[in-house]
Design a protein around this motif. Structure first.
Motif, PDB file in Angstrom:
ATOM      1  N   UNK A   1      52.889   1.438 -65.179  1.00 57.20           N
ATOM      2  CA  UNK A   1      51.538   0.818 -64.698  1.00 57.20           C
ATOM      3  C   UNK A   1      50.969   1.482 -63.451  1.00 57.20           C
ATOM      4  N   UNK A   2      50.843   3.024 -63.795  1.00 60.24           N
ATOM      5  CA  UNK A   2      49.679   3.794 -63.357  1.00 60.24           C
ATOM      6  C   UNK A   2      49.236   4.696 -64.615  1.00 60.24           C
ATOM      7  N   UNK A   3      47.851   4.733 -64.116  1.00 59.54           N
ATOM      8  CA  UNK A   3      47.131   4.861 -65.313  1.00 59.54           C
ATOM      9  C   UNK A   3      47.538   6.790 -66.206  1.00 59.54           C
ATOM     10  N   UNK A   4      47.206   7.100 -65.437  1.00 67.03           N
ATOM     11  CA  UNK A   4      47.126   8.348 -65.275  1.00 67.03           C
ATOM     12  C   UNK A   4      47.910   9.406 -65.677  1.00 67.03           C
TER      13      UNK A   4
ATOM     14  N   UNK B   1      53.093  10.141 -69.742  1.00 66.61           N
ATOM     15  CA  UNK B   1      54.136   9.960 -70.369  1.00 66.61           C
ATOM     16  C   UNK B   1      54.161   9.257 -72.578  1.00 66.61           C
ATOM     17  N   UNK B   2      52.919   8.755 -71.798  1.00 71.05           N
ATOM     18  CA  UNK B   2      53.320   8.172 -74.089  1.00 71.05           C
ATOM     19  C   UNK B   2      52.690   9.422 -74.552  1.00 71.05           C
ATOM     20  N   UNK B   3      52.002  10.708 -73.749  1.00 73.22           N
ATOM     21  CA  UNK B   3      51.224  11.832 -74.705  1.00 73.22           C
ATOM     22  C   UNK B   3      52.822  12.906 -74.643  1.00 73.22           C
ATOM     23  N   UNK B   4      53.428  12.716 -73.928  1.00 72.27           N
ATOM     24  CA  UNK B   4      53.663  13.931 -73.497  1.00 72.27           C
ATOM     25  C   UNK B   4      55.331  13.396 -72.253  1.00 72.27           C
ATOM     26  N   UNK B   5      55.898  12.587 -72.868  1.00 72.12           N
ATOM     27  CA  UNK B   5      57.228  12.146 -72.215  1.00 72.12           C
ATOM     28  C   UNK B   5      57.405  11.939 -70.278  1.00 72.12           C
ATOM     29  N   UNK B   6      56.455  12.719 -70.212  1.00 72.93           N
ATOM     30  CA  UNK B   6      56.434  13.074 -68.150  1.00 72.93           C
ATOM     31  C   UNK B   6      55.069  12.639 -67.689  1.00 72.93           C
ATOM     32  N   UNK B   7      54.857  11.736 -66.266  1.00 71.27           N
ATOM     33  CA  UNK B   7      54.373  11.826 -65.758  1.00 71.27           C
ATOM     34  C   UNK B   7      53.161  12.458 -65.551  1.00 71.27           C
ATOM     35  N   UNK B   8      52.356  12.346 -65.346  1.00 73.09           N
ATOM     36  CA  UNK B   8      51.130  13.458 -64.792  1.00 73.09           C
ATOM     37  C   UNK B   8      51.144  14.062 -64.326  1.00 73.09           C
ATOM     38  N   UNK B   9      50.733  15.975 -64.747  1.00 71.54           N
ATOM     39  CA  UNK B   9      51.069  17.503 -64.422  1.00 71.54           C
ATOM     40  C   UNK B   9      52.074  17.811 -65.404  1.00 71.54           C
ATOM     41  N   UNK B  10      52.589  16.709 -66.269  1.00 69.10           N
ATOM     42  CA  UNK B  10      53.218  17.406 -68.090  1.00 69.10           C
ATOM     43  C   UNK B  10      52.324  18.030 -68.983  1.00 69.10           C
ATOM     44  N   UNK B  11      52.747  19.349 -69.565  1.00 71.46           N
ATOM     45  CA  UNK B  11      52.258  20.191 -70.627  1.00 71.46           C
ATOM     46  C   UNK B  11      51.851  19.867 -71.310  1.00 71.46           C
TER      47      UNK B  11
ATOM     48  N   UNK C   1      45.802  -7.157 -65.543  1.00 71.29           N
ATOM     49  CA  UNK C   1      46.310  -6.841 -65.060  1.00 71.29           C
ATOM     50  C   UNK C   1      47.271  -5.053 -65.975  1.00 71.29           C
ATOM     51  N   UNK C   2      47.716  -4.294 -65.309  1.00 74.62           N
ATOM     52  CA  UNK C   2      48.778  -3.043 -65.750  1.00 74.62           C
ATOM     53  C   UNK C   2      49.683  -4.024 -66.528  1.00 74.62           C
ATOM     54  N   UNK C   3      50.119  -3.452 -67.466  1.00 76.25           N
ATOM     55  CA  UNK C   3      51.589  -4.126 -68.505  1.00 76.25           C
ATOM     56  C   UNK C   3      51.689  -2.847 -69.161  1.00 76.25           C
ATOM     57  N   UNK C   4      53.594  -2.788 -69.442  1.00 75.63           N
ATOM     58  CA  UNK C   4      54.081  -1.791 -69.945  1.00 75.63           C
ATOM     59  C   UNK C   4      53.759  -2.128 -71.886  1.00 75.63           C
ATOM     60  N   UNK C   5      55.206  -2.597 -72.558  1.00 72.53           N
ATOM     61  CA  UNK C   5      54.845  -2.574 -73.792  1.00 72.53           C
ATOM     62  C   UNK C   5      53.412  -2.764 -74.602  1.00 72.53           C
TER      63      UNK C   5
END
Length: 523
Positions: A177-180, A185-195, A429-433
């Motif tokens: 539910x966190x934007x960044x 996670x969608x783009x790199x499978x990990x939260x912010x900080x994935x490279x 508000x923020x969701x998931x699927x």
């Protein structure tokens, strides 16, 4: 649960030098430095006889796909209208066939008219519709069969039921539910900080056997994106005019002087001393400037009839090009569509790739549009967003058709997350699927892939949705299809083997082999 190991070996300095040197074939008069110093890769023999490109259209902010693809069977529609008709500004769209009222407030459901029925090949015993402003996509879905819908996609570690989600120790994606974090996670499978993103990882696997020029394997027309970053392949960023230059004009001049432009290029491509990393950087800068010069020559202009509308007189202006204008539902007039312009740039790059002008047979592209965080004024904002998205995708499809490239390019949408089914009376508000589109000549279009979720109604206990196995609190969708499955299906079409997919997509092994390929792509 199968344990998944992800390879994360970083290239050494020796590999860095080898990759920089691989671009020596591009040496020539120095052209301006396009901020692409990391866009290097190992060159190798080109073996593919065909060309394929994967284009990600990222919808930043979290698209409310509840109002983009709608189940209209009686039970679902009853739940939908009961939940989304909340005062003071209900966001429930009108039923199929409802007449539009041109005198109603701009963007309001009454102004838009009824949702647009679609006929999936396998309707799952239900009926469906698209947002009222997506008639162009309805044609692509129902008639052209080049558009598919993938239902209820989101980040998952393992298959997860509602009961399992409630268990504290059940594996779940981090920082839901966190934007960044969910964008990453969608783009790199990990939260912010994935490279490293999965688009870049696809590039890592394919460039050595398909591309003689690694620089243009991974391309962004929308700024920096982790989705495009691989272990060896890094993104090359372009603007509407092509490669980004270092303070020069199209002829390599500064203040009208070729000598000053040449001096600037000399400075950027020279090391101040003998330190190895300074020399490395200078070598990469030289290759990057040569890459910009190559691209400048290879790209047809935006005004070419394939991509735009040639001006009757004067210089081409994208903002006044009829092909890049969409009917703005808020003003009633045509407006410039920046997403369409990004896709115009991608089309020009694809044209150069298919012509063999830049040495690539496999490419991944990233474009995006923002504004989807519709906490407030959802009726107005989401209507405009849906109109722009539909127009841009239709423009891109038409352009690829004129190029003879529809079967060579697959385009898909992605977003931070879906949104809540409930409304605050003005937005969500923020969701998931969320539901996603996949478009292209190789797509098995005209159908919905994945079980479409059951829509329920909230109870009196903190907006819980006990009547639906697919909805969490506030009606957020619990994904049934993982990003890994969705991405692996696209990667397989690009040429990634089933074995390599298990390395690229870290959670794919946790899903049964029978559902790792969702079936929405032809070979």
């Amino acid at each position: 649960m199968n344990k998944v190991h992800v390879r994360t070996h970083d290239p050494s300095r020796r590999a860095f030098l080898r990759q920089a040197g691989a671009l020596s074939m591009m040496a020539g008069p120095a052209a301006p430095l396009a901020l692409n110093l990391a866009a290097i890769g190992q060159a190798s023999a080109q073996s593919a006889s065909d060309y394929r490109a994967l284009v990600c259209v990222f919808l930043f902010g979290g698209n409310d796909s509840f109002n983009m693809v709608l189940p209209t069977d009686t039970a679902s529609w009853t739940a939908y209208t009961a939940t989304r008709n909340q005062a003071p500004d209900p966001i429930a769209l009108l039923a199929p066939g409802a007449a539009a009222n041109a005198s109603a407030a701009a963007g309001s459901p009454v102004r838009l008219g009824g949702v647009l029925p679609i006929g999936p090949l396998n309707p799952q015993g239900r009926t469906f519709a698209l947002h009222p402003l997506m008639d162009a996509l309805r044609t692509m879905f129902d008639t052209d069969r080049r558009l598919a819908i993938v239902a209820n996609v989101g980040p998952l570690i393992v298959p997860t039921t509602k009961a399992q989600y409630a268990q504290p120790n059940h594996p779940k994606p981090k920082r839901l539910f966190s934007h960044n974090d969910q964008q990453n996670t969608w783009m790199a499978f990990e939260p912010e900080g994935a490279t490293r993103g999965w688009g870049g990882r696809i590039g890592d696997l394919l460039y050595a056997s398909h591309n003689t020029n690694a620089v243009f394997t991974s391309v962004s027309a929308s700024g920096n994106s982790v989705w495009l970053a691989g272990q060896q392949i890094q993104q090359y960023q372009v603007g509407s005019n092509g490669a980004i230059r270092l303070g020069t004009d199209a002829n390599g001049r500064v203040f009208g002087s070729a000598a000053v432009g040449s001096a600037l290029a000399q400075i950027a491509g020279s090391a101040r001393g003998t330190h190895l990393f300074e020399m490395d950087m200078a070598a990469v800068a030289q290759r990057s400037m040569a890459a910009e010069a190559m691209l400048r020559t290879a790209l047809k202009p935006a005004s070419d009839p394939l991509f735009g509308t040639p001006p009757a007189s004067g210089n081409y202006s994208a903002s006044s090009d009829p092909k890049l204008q969409y009917p703005n539902p808020l003003t009633g007039a045509n407006g410039f569509n920046a997403l369409a312009q990004q896709l115009q740039t991608v089309a020009r790059m694809i044209d150069a790739g298919m012509a063999g002008a830049i040495g690539v047979r496999r490419q991944v592209f990233f474009v995006s549009m923002g504004g989807f965080d519709t906490h407030d004024q959802q009726n107005r904002n989401h209507a405009d967003l849906m109109a722009r998205l539909a127009h841009a995708l239709r423009y891109f499809d038409d352009t690829l058709g004129a190029m003879g490239a529809r079967h060579n390019v697959t385009t898909f949408t992605a977003t931070d997350f879906g949104r809540t089914f409930t409304s605050n009376g003005d937005g969500t508000d923020h969701g998931w699927g969320s539901h996603q589109f996949v478009m292209g000549g190789a797509v098995r279009g005209g159908d919905i892939y994945g079980r479409f979720p059951q829509i329920g109604v909230k109870n009196a206990n903190n907006n819980r949705f006990d009547s639906s196995p697919d909805q969490l609190d506030n009606g957020s969708l619990l994904p049934e299809i993982s990003v890994d499955q969705f991405a692996a299906t696209l990667a397989r079409w690009m040429g990634v083997s089933d074995t390599d997919a298990l390395t690229v997509f870290p959670h794919l092994a946790n899903f049964d082999a029978s559902v790792r390929n969702l079936g929405f792509m032809n070979a």
